[in-house]
Design a protein around this motif. Structure first.
Motif, mmCIF file in Angstrom:
data_model
loop_
_atom_site.group_PDB
_atom_site.id
_atom_site.type_symbol
_atom_site.label_atom_id
_atom_site.label_comp_id
_atom_site.label_asym_id
_atom_site.label_seq_id
_atom_site.Cartn_x
_atom_site.Cartn_y
_atom_site.Cartn_z
ATOM 1 N N SER A 76 34.687 67.013 39.627
ATOM 2 C CA SER A 76 35.256 68.330 39.360
ATOM 3 C C SER A 76 34.498 69.032 38.240
ATOM 4 O O SER A 76 33.764 68.423 37.461
ATOM 5 C CB SER A 76 36.737 68.204 38.970
ATOM 6 N N PHE A 77 34.715 70.341 38.181
ATOM 7 C CA PHE A 77 34.161 71.205 37.134
ATOM 8 C C PHE A 77 35.308 72.030 36.598
ATOM 9 O O PHE A 77 36.127 72.546 37.367
ATOM 10 C CB PHE A 77 33.077 72.114 37.719
ATOM 11 N N HIS A 78 35.378 72.153 35.269
ATOM 12 C CA HIS A 78 36.452 72.987 34.730
ATOM 13 C C HIS A 78 36.043 73.700 33.446
ATOM 14 O O HIS A 78 35.069 73.335 32.790
ATOM 15 C CB HIS A 78 37.723 72.152 34.489
ATOM 16 N N PHE A 79 36.821 74.720 33.134
ATOM 17 C CA PHE A 79 36.710 75.432 31.867
ATOM 18 C C PHE A 79 37.878 75.017 30.983
ATOM 19 O O PHE A 79 39.024 74.919 31.449
ATOM 20 C CB PHE A 79 36.768 76.944 32.075
ATOM 21 N N THR A 80 37.589 74.759 29.709
ATOM 22 C CA THR A 80 38.627 74.557 28.704
ATOM 23 C C THR A 80 38.549 75.707 27.709
ATOM 24 O O THR A 80 37.494 75.930 27.105
ATOM 25 C CB THR A 80 38.446 73.230 27.951
ATOM 26 N N VAL A 81 39.640 76.429 27.564
ATOM 27 C CA VAL A 81 39.672 77.623 26.716
ATOM 28 C C VAL A 81 40.614 77.393 25.551
ATOM 29 O O VAL A 81 41.791 77.071 25.743
ATOM 30 C CB VAL A 81 40.123 78.863 27.514
ATOM 31 N N ASN A 82 40.111 77.561 24.343
ATOM 32 C CA ASN A 82 40.937 77.552 23.132
ATOM 33 C C ASN A 82 41.080 78.974 22.631
ATOM 34 O O ASN A 82 40.105 79.722 22.587
ATOM 35 C CB ASN A 82 40.304 76.682 22.048
ATOM 36 N N GLY A 83 42.301 79.356 22.265
ATOM 37 C CA GLY A 83 42.502 80.678 21.707
ATOM 38 C C GLY A 83 42.999 81.700 22.720
ATOM 39 O O GLY A 83 43.375 81.364 23.845
ATOM 40 N N PRO A 84 42.979 82.981 22.332
ATOM 41 C CA PRO A 84 43.651 84.039 23.105
ATOM 42 C C PRO A 84 43.062 84.356 24.469
ATOM 43 O O PRO A 84 43.774 84.876 25.326
ATOM 44 C CB PRO A 84 43.538 85.272 22.182
ATOM 45 N N GLY A 85 41.761 84.109 24.687
ATOM 46 C CA GLY A 85 41.290 84.423 26.025
ATOM 47 C C GLY A 85 39.792 84.420 26.222
ATOM 48 O O GLY A 85 39.025 84.820 25.346
ATOM 49 N N VAL A 86 39.366 83.944 27.401
ATOM 50 C CA VAL A 86 37.990 84.052 27.886
ATOM 51 C C VAL A 86 38.061 84.500 29.341
ATOM 52 O O VAL A 86 38.922 84.032 30.100
ATOM 53 C CB VAL A 86 37.219 82.716 27.792
ATOM 54 N N LEU A 87 37.184 85.421 29.742
ATOM 55 C CA LEU A 87 37.108 85.897 31.112
ATOM 56 C C LEU A 87 35.904 85.267 31.803
ATOM 57 O O LEU A 87 34.841 85.112 31.193
ATOM 58 C CB LEU A 87 36.967 87.422 31.152
ATOM 59 N N PHE A 88 36.068 84.913 33.093
ATOM 60 C CA PHE A 88 34.997 84.308 33.876
ATOM 61 C C PHE A 88 34.847 85.055 35.196
ATOM 62 O O PHE A 88 35.827 85.554 35.751
ATOM 63 C CB PHE A 88 35.305 82.833 34.164
ATOM 64 N N ASP A 89 33.614 85.088 35.704
ATOM 65 C CA ASP A 89 33.380 85.743 36.984
ATOM 66 C C ASP A 89 32.165 85.108 37.661
ATOM 67 O O ASP A 89 31.333 84.469 37.001
ATOM 68 C CB ASP A 89 33.151 87.241 36.789
ATOM 69 N N ASP A 90 32.078 85.320 38.971
ATOM 70 C CA ASP A 90 30.917 84.928 39.776
ATOM 71 C C ASP A 90 30.491 83.481 39.517
ATOM 72 O O ASP A 90 29.351 83.198 39.142
ATOM 73 C CB ASP A 90 29.746 85.876 39.515
ATOM 74 N N VAL A 91 31.420 82.551 39.738
ATOM 75 C CA VAL A 91 31.136 81.129 39.571
ATOM 76 C C VAL A 91 30.496 80.598 40.858
ATOM 77 O O VAL A 91 31.047 80.768 41.951
ATOM 78 C CB VAL A 91 32.415 80.333 39.253
ATOM 79 N N ARG A 92 29.333 79.964 40.718
ATOM 80 C CA ARG A 92 28.619 79.404 41.853
ATOM 81 C C ARG A 92 28.155 77.990 41.509
ATOM 82 O O ARG A 92 27.713 77.731 40.387
ATOM 83 C CB ARG A 92 27.378 80.239 42.205
ATOM 84 N N ILE A 93 28.235 77.093 42.502
ATOM 85 C CA ILE A 93 27.724 75.726 42.331
ATOM 86 C C ILE A 93 26.855 75.395 43.535
ATOM 87 O O ILE A 93 27.295 75.524 44.681
ATOM 88 C CB ILE A 93 28.849 74.686 42.202
ATOM 89 N N TRP A 94 25.629 74.983 43.256
ATOM 90 C CA TRP A 94 24.696 74.527 44.284
ATOM 91 C C TRP A 94 24.332 73.062 44.031
ATOM 92 O O TRP A 94 24.341 72.609 42.898
ATOM 93 C CB TRP A 94 23.383 75.318 44.243
ATOM 94 N N THR A 95 23.955 72.353 45.079
ATOM 95 C CA THR A 95 23.278 71.085 44.859
ATOM 96 C C THR A 95 21.914 71.387 44.249
ATOM 97 O O THR A 95 21.336 72.460 44.483
ATOM 98 C CB THR A 95 23.100 70.313 46.172
ATOM 99 N N ALA A 96 21.391 70.463 43.444
ATOM 100 C CA ALA A 96 20.087 70.655 42.786
ATOM 101 C C ALA A 96 19.060 69.736 43.416
ATOM 102 O O ALA A 96 19.358 68.607 43.800
ATOM 103 C CB ALA A 96 20.210 70.368 41.289
ATOM 104 N N LYS A 97 17.834 70.240 43.496
ATOM 105 C CA LYS A 97 16.757 69.419 44.051
ATOM 106 C C LYS A 97 15.470 69.688 43.303
ATOM 107 O O LYS A 97 15.378 70.625 42.514
ATOM 108 C CB LYS A 97 16.592 69.707 45.536
#
Length: 220
Positions: A199-220
């Motif tokens: 799995s992949f996750h974000f851990t946020v401390n404090g009032p707020g973080v915004l995220f967008d356009d998350v992409r995961i590819w296999t690497a070669k």
């Protein structure tokens, strides 16, 4: 839980060319909806608002955790973020089936106001024996010796209220980060090569973080 800290790190430099090439796209999210979808808010709170994912801390003992599940090993992860009240956050790879580290943590990238840090959790601060040693002040020196080479850091200003673009590359024992198309850190450490990150996750401390356009590819 306090924000993640590295006790030992080396300042690293590297060339700007990619460490790996993109293979199969295994996850993609642009948050053009109102539901969380595949994101699991293991520790509140996360929500999709106005076309982005927002995380904010609601528990005193731990930052908010929003996770997406994909079996992966060598990968390229890209996303955008904006500090919206918080001073930083972590991007974390885990394997819940790995019992040798606290909560199955494998490796992470921590974004702080003036520094970006990379950690090998599996063989570093989250490894069970080291994790327990660090709870005892009398054994701090013993724990510190085991942490040498398990983290790295680059001094970079992470501006609030501005969108930043991130690329995280994991290939074998190497984890490399670029931010806004500039080098932002690299670490070579054995735990990074863990066979399966579940799995992949974000851990946020404090009032707020915004995220967008998350992409995961296999690497070669």
């Amino acid at each position: 839980m306090k924000p993640f800290l590295f006790l030992f790190f080396a300042v690293t430099a590297f060339a700007a060319e990619p460490l790996a090439q993109k293979g199969e796209l295994i996850f993609s999210d642009d948050f053009e909806r109102s539901e969380l979808g595949e994101w699991k808010p293991l520790i509140p709170s996360f929500a999709v608002q106005n076309g982005v994912l927002k995380g904010w801390q609601t528990r005193d003992d731990h930052g908010a955790v929003g996770r997406v599940y994909r079996p992966m090993k060598d990968v390229i992860v890209e996303f955008k973020f904006m500090l919206d009240g918080s001073t930083g956050f972590n991007a974390v790879f885990d394997d819940k089936n790995h019992k040798g580290s606290h909560a199955g943590h494998i490796c992470r990238v921590a974004f702080a106001p003036k520094q970006i840090r990379i950690g090998d959790d599996k063989e570093g601060v989250m490894r069970n024996d080291i994790f327990e040693l660090r709870k005892e002040p009398a054994k701090k020196a013993e724990a510190d010796k085991l942490l040498v080479g398990r983290g790295s850091a680059v001094n970079r200003v992470v501006e609030p209220k501005k969108w930043h673009t991130v690329r995280i590359e994991l290939l074998g024992e190497v984890l490399r980060v670029t931010m806004d198309d500039e080098p932002a850190g690299e670490l070579k450490s054995p735990g990074i090569a863990h066979e399966t990150k579940q799995s992949f996750h974000f851990t946020v401390n404090g009032p707020g973080v915004l995220f967008d356009d998350v992409r995961i590819w296999t690497a070669k």
